[in-house]
Design a protein around this motif. Structure first.
Motif, PDB file in Angstrom:
ATOM      1  N   THR A 155      -2.075   2.037   9.432  1.00  0.00           N
ATOM      2  CA  THR A 155      -1.452   1.067   8.516  1.00  0.00           C
ATOM      3  C   THR A 155      -0.667  -0.035   9.212  1.00  0.00           C
TER       4      THR A 155
ATOM      5  N   ASP B  79       4.843   7.618   0.704  1.00  0.00           N
ATOM      6  CA  ASP B  79       3.608   7.867   1.458  1.00  0.00           C
ATOM      7  C   ASP B  79       3.462   9.360   1.745  1.00  0.00           C
TER       8      ASP B  79
ATOM      9  N   ASP C  99       0.816  -1.221   0.000  1.00  0.00           N
ATOM     10  CA  ASP C  99       0.000   0.000   0.000  1.00  0.00           C
ATOM     11  C   ASP C  99       0.847   1.267   0.000  1.00  0.00           C
ATOM     12  N   GLU C 100       2.117   1.166  -0.398  1.00  0.00           N
ATOM     13  CA  GLU C 100       2.971   2.346  -0.437  1.00  0.00           C
ATOM     14  C   GLU C 100       2.366   3.401  -1.361  1.00  0.00           C
TER      15      GLU C 100
ATOM     16  N   ARG D 205       2.446   0.291  10.052  1.00  0.00           N
ATOM     17  CA  ARG D 205       3.840   0.396   9.609  1.00  0.00           C
ATOM     18  C   ARG D 205       4.277   1.858   9.642  1.00  0.00           C
TER      19      ARG D 205
ATOM     20  N   GLU E 125      -4.567   8.108   1.343  1.00  0.00           N
ATOM     21  CA  GLU E 125      -5.783   7.846   2.112  1.00  0.00           C
ATOM     22  C   GLU E 125      -5.782   8.602   3.437  1.00  0.00           C
TER      23      GLU E 125
ATOM     24  N   ALA F 215      -1.380   4.539   0.949  1.00  0.00           N
ATOM     25  CA  ALA F 215      -1.667   4.748   2.367  1.00  0.00           C
ATOM     26  C   ALA F 215      -1.533   6.218   2.749  1.00  0.00           C
TER      27      ALA F 215
ATOM     28  N   PHE G 245      -0.453   7.751  11.053  1.00  0.00           N
ATOM     29  CA  PHE G 245      -0.195   6.857   9.927  1.00  0.00           C
ATOM     30  C   PHE G 245       0.030   5.425  10.411  1.00  0.00           C
ATOM     31  N   GLU G 246       0.816   5.282  11.476  1.00  0.00           N
ATOM     32  CA  GLU G 246       1.099   3.934  11.977  1.00  0.00           C
ATOM     33  C   GLU G 246      -0.166   3.273  12.522  1.00  0.00           C
TER      34      GLU G 246
END
Length: 386
Positions: free
Chosen positions: A281, A289, A47-48, A283, A54, A51, A277-278
């Motif tokens: 996702t 991103d 999803d690089e 990550r 989004e 993500a 973000f983490e």
């Protein structure tokens, strides 16, 4: 109390009036083959880029809810072997606001389509210098930092440290050679020279042989203050540090890395963006991103300020002096009106710390210190924006 009320009224008056505006946005993402590398320690997330977009979309929706702005994102993915131009025509039929994750050659072909002439296109992943030079397009903006912005950031740091004697190891892939060329150009720009360079052409397993091979390989580079690595595929560079013939720092694609973003960026409210973000996702946020987040947030900021979803209106505002985006880097982000590149600070990162952020103190500019990174207006052969 009266002062607080007056400030609140001023803020409300500064906000645009509520207007029901629909903002359809398309992400066009082309799948591409990645060359084989020695280590699989750093897999590329599926999803690089997506993500980051989004997450930025959620920010836009939060603001847009109060202003009557309705955002919608469609993701069009182009598989290996599929026709990206046909996919672009389909995407442009859905929206004239398109974020692109594709190679440079595909970007220019899309920008040249008749259907794209009145569109707003934003390149979120390609750092190629050609897109900011002679192959620039007036309808194509860039949130991914150019190679020159990254290499200029590193050379400002090397100059500040008085690491004037430079050597370079570059990989054999075109992306490695392009970054090596940018490093050479930046060294010359800041009054330095890369005295020796070699191309990495080993096909042996460096996971076993690095301690024997790398000292011999780097001895031939002579003496140097800083060893530069141009390994954008992240194939061999990880095995260079601590194995060099001379005890010297390593920078470039490995070691001290100039990048749009990284997990060690924590100041200026960045920790909040990182944690959001983490949480979404599972990550860490990567440079692509961040560039995707900046692309859709730029659209959202322009819509908020103009109350419009018309690509021509948005583009005009984005390229104006009135546009500013809070990007969690300590300075407002904006776009260069001469080639569509987003101005932004470049962090200099290790895996565990942000060592510095360019532009460094002392690098001044009559317009913006951020224009000391990458192609300044007198250096740019781009004429599409004239």
């Amino acid at each position: 109390m009266h002062r607080i009320f007056a400030i609140a009224v001023a803020v409300l008056l500064a906000m645009p009036a509520r207007a029901d505006v629909s903002i359809p946005i398309v992400l066009l993402q082309q799948e591409h083959e990645r060359p084989p590398v020695l280590s699989n320690l750093d897999p590329v997330p599926n999803d690089e880029t997506v993500a980051g977009i989004e997450l930025g979309l959620k920010d836009n929706i939060t603001t847009g809810r109060f202003l009557g702005h309705d955002y919608d994102l469609e993701i069009h993915q182009v598989g290996l072997g599929d026709d990206p131009i046909a996919a672009a025509r389909l995407a442009l039929g859905h929206s004239q606001i398109v974020i692109l994750d594709a190679p440079a050659s595909v970007l220019t072909s899309i920008a040249d389509l008749p259907e794209a002439q009145n569109a707003l296109l934003i390149n979120a992943t390609a750092p190629d210098m050609s897109l900011r030079r002679g192959d620039c397009r007036a309808n194509l903006l860039h949130t991914m930092p150019s190679l020159a912005m990254r290499s200029d950031a590193l050379m400002q740091f090397a100059r500040a440290k008085r690491w004037d004697k430079l050597s370079l190891i570059q990989g054999s892939y075109p992306v490695d050679q392009a970054f090596a060329d940018a490093l050479r150009a930046s060294a010359a720009k800041f009054g330095m020279k890369i005295a020796a360079s070699k191309t990495w052409a080993f096909d042996a397993d460096m996971r076993r042989n690095a301690a024997q091979e790398v000292p011999l390989f780097t001895q031939e580079l002579g003496d140097y203050d800083l060893l530069l690595i141009a390994d954008e595929t992240h194939d061999f560079g990880r095995y260079i540090a601590y194995n060099t013939g001379r005890p010297r720092p390593v920078a470039g694609s490995e070691g001290l890395v100039p990048a749009a973003w990284g997990p060690a960026v924590e100041q200026w409210g960045a920790a909040q963006l990182q944690s959001r973000f983490e949480a979404a996702t599972g990550r860490e946020m990567r440079p692509r991103d961040y560039a995707g987040w900046a692309a859709i947030r730029s659209i959202g900021e322009a819509v908020t300020r103009t109350n419009s979803a018309a690509p021509k209106v948005l583009r005009s505002f984005i390229l104006s002096d009135q546009f500013e985006l809070a990007g969690f880097k300590g300075r407002a982000l904006s776009f260069r009106a001469w080639n569509g590149q987003m101005r932004q600070p470049i962090p200099l990162l290790t895996d565990r710390a942000m060592v510095a952020q360019a532009p460094l103190p002392g690098y001044l500019h009559q317009r913006s210190e951020l224009d000391t990174l990458g192609l300044d207006k007198p250096e740019s052969p781009c004429t599409a924006f004239d």
